[in-house]
Design an enzyme around this catalytic site. Structure first.
Site, PDB file in Angstrom:
ATOM      1  N   LEU A  41       0.970  -0.821  -0.202  1.00 49.42           N
ATOM      2  CA  LEU A  41       0.113   0.333  -0.368  1.00 49.42           C
ATOM      3  C   LEU A  41       0.998   1.570   0.335  1.00 49.42           C
ATOM      4  O   LEU A  41       2.086   1.920   0.887  1.00 49.42           O
ATOM      5  CB  LEU A  41      -0.751  -0.228   1.360  1.00 49.42           C
ATOM      6  CG  LEU A  41      -1.756   1.324   1.562  1.00 49.42           C
ATOM      7  CD1 LEU A  41      -2.657   1.404   0.122  1.00 49.42           C
ATOM      8  CD2 LEU A  41      -2.595   1.045   2.584  1.00 49.42           C
ATOM      9  N   HIS A  71       7.164   2.414  11.080  1.00 50.65           N
ATOM     10  CA  HIS A  71       7.795   3.721  10.196  1.00 50.65           C
ATOM     11  C   HIS A  71       6.683   4.515  10.441  1.00 50.65           C
ATOM     12  O   HIS A  71       5.406   4.254  10.425  1.00 50.65           O
ATOM     13  CB  HIS A  71       7.747   2.538   8.855  1.00 50.65           C
ATOM     14  CG  HIS A  71       8.826   4.712   8.365  1.00 50.65           C
ATOM     15  ND1 HIS A  71       8.510   5.222   7.440  1.00 50.65           N
ATOM     16  CD2 HIS A  71      10.633   4.801   7.895  1.00 50.65           C
ATOM     17  CE1 HIS A  71       9.322   6.121   7.406  1.00 50.65           C
ATOM     18  NE2 HIS A  71      10.239   5.953   6.911  1.00 50.65           N
TER      19      HIS A  71
END
Length: 334
Positions: free
Chosen positions: A125, A229
């Site tokens: 994604l 992240h």
């Protein structure tokens, strides 16, 4: 209008551009022409049922119909760990005690495992940074579950997603620098590309075989185990809203977390309804996620729809974007 559709060979330039934009650690989008072209060919074959069901890898593109620009990509693998192992580190607790000293200690450790063989995976994604507001990411993410819901038998009863691990502002990966690189003796980018473009034999050959006590790691590496992240927080939140939960597994290279959910309990898979199309003159009703009902002709949009019993009333622009006509069926997730 934004539409999610199957990727094809003509999307190579767009896919390479997205791969470049995705940056370090986005393993499923390597900046490697042969790998990306092979992925597009596999996707075309997957949507046309031209490969064995467990080998299918469906790649989806988010396209702006007004400009023709591809703004994002996502994917669904029918199964992982079939032709190559799907290794992770499991974070375990090892208890040790000494009755003589009347002392007990719990130690966190990383253990190499291959627990997810045969599970389906949603991933890849990625959106252009300027498109990460306004619902584009949600449309792209949920389209994967609409695809799964069309023919659930094509996919495993468990679905996982790997989230990118932590990288510092200078682009370095603490977990890789302090731990993983000691075993693989490669630059991160080399290992990342090999992971995406080879059969993964080097991982089987070189990965640690024994538990690694996290207390022995540098704090910079220990503190990022299971940490997402900074650019992945929105993706994690969307996964959690669908019912995905952390599994105690992390990536071998960057220690990003793995989340998973039973296929039939994923909210969009579970709640989408199959309805018959009626065409109205104007857009009306509540906005909803709408997709086609055939894998080979998959398309998905977010648009206004009026649900009337077993009918979904769409305006003509929405019907055209989906490639459906009066009397066809769609799946709708309000």
């Amino acid at each position: 209008m934004l539409v999610v559709r199957p990727a094809g060979s003509a999307d190579f330039d767009s896919l390479m551009e997205l791969a470049v934009l995705s940056g370090r650690g986005f393993t499923s989008l390597p900046e490697d022409e042969p790998t990306l072209r092979e992925r597009l060919a596999l996707s075309e074959a997957s949507f046309q049922a031209g490969v064995a069901p467990l080998e299918a890898w469906y790649t989806l593109m988010l396209e702006d119909l007004e400009t023709g620009v591809v703004d994002g990509v996502a994917g669904v693998k029918a199964a992982v760990g079939i032709k190559r192992p799907f290794f992770s580190f499991r974070v375990v607790t090892l208890a040790q005690s000494s009755p003589v000293l009347e002392m007990r200690f719990d130690h966190k450790a990383l253990v190499l495992v291959n627990e997810c063989a045969g599970w389906s995976e949603v991933g890849s994604l990625f959106l252009r940074p300027e498109k990460r507001k306004g619902g584009a990411g949600r449309l792209l993410a949920q389209s994967r579950y609409m695809l799964i819901g069309i023919e659930p038998q094509r996919f495993s009863e468990m679905v996982l997603a790997e989230l990118r691990g932590w990288f510092d502002d200078d682009g370095s990966c603490p977990f890789w620098e302090h731990l993983a690189s000691k075993f693989f003796r490669l630059d991160f980018d080399q290992a990342d590309l090999m992971s995406a473009s080879t059969n993964g034999q080097f991982i089987l050959d070189l990965a640690p075989r024994h538990p690694i006590y996290t207390e022995l790691l540098a704090p910079a590496a220990r503190d990022v185990i299971g940490k997402v992240h900074r650019d992945g927080e929105a993706a994690r939140a969307m996964l959690e809203r669908e019912g995905f939960r952390y599994q105690g597994l992390v990536d071998l290279f960057d220690a990003g977390p793995t989340v998973a959910a039973p296929r039939d309990d994923i909210r969009t898979v579970r709640d989408a309804r199959r309805l018959r199309v009626k065409i109205g003159e104007d857009a009306f009703g509540e906005e909803a996620l709408i997709s086609t009902t055939e894998v080979s002709r998959f398309r998905a949009v977010r648009a206004a729809v009026l649900i009337d019993g077993e009918a979904a009333i769409l305006d003509r622009a929405t019907a055209d974007a989906l490639g459906v006509t009066e009397g066809d069926h769609v799946r709708v997730k309000a």
